[in-house]
Design a protein around this motif. Structure first.
Motif, short mmCIF file in Angstrom:
data_model
loop_
_atom_site.label_atom_id
_atom_site.label_comp_id
_atom_site.label_asym_id
_atom_site.label_seq_id
_atom_site.Cartn_x
_atom_site.Cartn_y
_atom_site.Cartn_z
N CYS A 1 0.85 -1.19 0.00
CA CYS A 1 0.00 0.00 0.00
C CYS A 1 0.88 1.25 0.00
O CYS A 1 1.88 1.33 0.72
N HIS B 1 0.37 4.01 1.31
CA HIS B 1 0.30 4.79 2.55
C HIS B 1 1.38 4.33 3.52
O HIS B 1 2.40 4.98 3.69
N LEU B 2 1.24 3.16 4.13
CA LEU B 2 2.24 2.68 5.09
C LEU B 2 2.72 1.27 4.79
O LEU B 2 3.26 0.59 5.67
N CYS C 1 -7.55 -0.96 1.08
CA CYS C 1 -6.51 -1.41 2.02
C CYS C 1 -7.14 -1.72 3.38
O CYS C 1 -7.93 -0.93 3.92
N HIS D 1 -5.97 1.13 6.69
CA HIS D 1 -6.61 2.43 6.96
C HIS D 1 -7.61 2.82 5.89
O HIS D 1 -8.04 3.97 5.84
N LEU E 1 -7.41 3.04 2.44
CA LEU E 1 -7.09 3.69 1.16
C LEU E 1 -7.67 2.86 0.01
O LEU E 1 -7.57 1.63 0.03
S1 FES Z 1 -1.31 1.20 4.98
FE1 FES Z 1 -2.88 1.13 3.55
S2 FES Z 1 -4.20 2.71 4.08
FE2 FES Z 1 -2.61 2.79 5.53
#
Ligand code: FES
Length: 291
Positions: A81, A83-84, A100, A103, A105
């Motif tokens: 992902c 994001h993180l 995801c 969180h 996404l």
């Molecule tokens: S790691 Fe995927 S939305 Fe945060």
């Protein structure tokens, strides 16, 4: 189909003595010199289902996630992902969008926050992903898909195994027809190489071989082994029962180039055709009989 006389594995004609390593090596070099366009087979088309879970694969050390849109179009991209870094293969597909599970996404298959989709191709039997950073060749629009029985005229099956080797080891093994009836006696008997490759113009091993159906019942055929691109070997039946049927072997690297312990996925696709009565029925029934 014919009934074959009883014979013992150890007393069969010692065809292994005819194996010509230099000829296999030359055929492998020619295969490796052909363009792949950076396309890699990642599995069976039916493994990526519309409305199903995403699929995660690793190709040359690169994680890939695949899923389908609501209308069945394939999507593919990096497996982490943006994001993180959550592993997207464990996420869910909601109305064709990959959401995801960490969180929330949402990825619809287009570029987003540094996440860039990979080109992907569904040939009806197999799914291919184009990874330019892994392949390192000139990219092409489409993969080199082998010629198969006419659409709707065959029954297909796909099987994947993993070996501790390089893709070229798999290709070299498949370009060695002499080992067939010694190492795979449950499948092949009476294998003879009718003609070795003649070079780039006519680059096929032509073999006469009998497929073992059960016990002493065998199907004698003539078949050709060719390598249309660096990671694919195709066996096509050219004469006899099941003419035009193919067995494709696709060798996809799992580990990055230079890995100390390389691993390769061996994806075997069988597309069988037959003029026999009863085959049309089997073809029609295949979708409901498959697990
Ligand atoms: S790691 Fe995927 S939305 Fe945060």
């Amino acid at each position: 189909m014919r009934r074959r006389g009883r014979s013992d594995w150890a007393t069969q004609t010692p065809t292994w003595r005819q194996a010509r390593p230099a000829l296999i090596d030359d055929a492998l070099k020619r295969a490796c010199a052909r363009p792949s366009g950076n396309w890699f087979v990642v599995g069976a088309s039916r493994d990526v289902r519309t409305g199903g879970h995403p699929c995660g694969r690793t190709v040359g050390g690169t994680e890939v996630v695949l899923w389908r849109s609501e209308t069945g179009e394939l999507r593919a991209g990096p497996g982490a992902c943006p994001h993180l870094g959550a592993p997207l293969r464990e996420s869910r597909v909601v109305c064709g969008t990959l959401v995801c599970h960490w969180h929330g996404l949402a990825l619809d298959g287009g570029p987003f926050a540094g996440w860039e989709p990979f080109p992907v191709h569904d040939d009806g039997v197999l799914v291919w992903v184009r990874l330019d950073a892994v392949g390192g060749e000139e990219p092409s629009e489409r993969p080199v898909v082998p010629e198969r029985p006419a659409p709707g005229g065959g029954v297909d099956a796909v099987f994947t195994a993993v070996g501790r080797c390089e893709p070229q080891d798999v290709v070299a093994n498949r370009l060695d027809p002499w080992h067939g009836s010694w190492f795979h006696p449950y499948s092949f008997v009476d294998l003879t190489v009718a003609r070795p490759p003649l070079g780039d113009e006519d680059d096929a091993f032509v073999v006469d071989v009998s497929f073992r159906v059960t016990g002493r019942l065998v199907v004698p055929v003539r078949a050709e082994f060719t390598a249309p691109e660096p990671r694919t070997v195709v066996m096509r039946i050219t004469e006899g029962e099941g003419s035009t049927s193919v067995v494709e072997t696709h060798a996809t690297p799992l580990t990055a180039e230079g890995a100390a312990r390389p691993r390769t996925a061996v994806v075997e696709a069988v597309v069988a055709a037959s003029g026999r009565r009863g085959f049309a029925l089997a073809r029609a029934a295949a979708p409901v009989l498959r697990p």
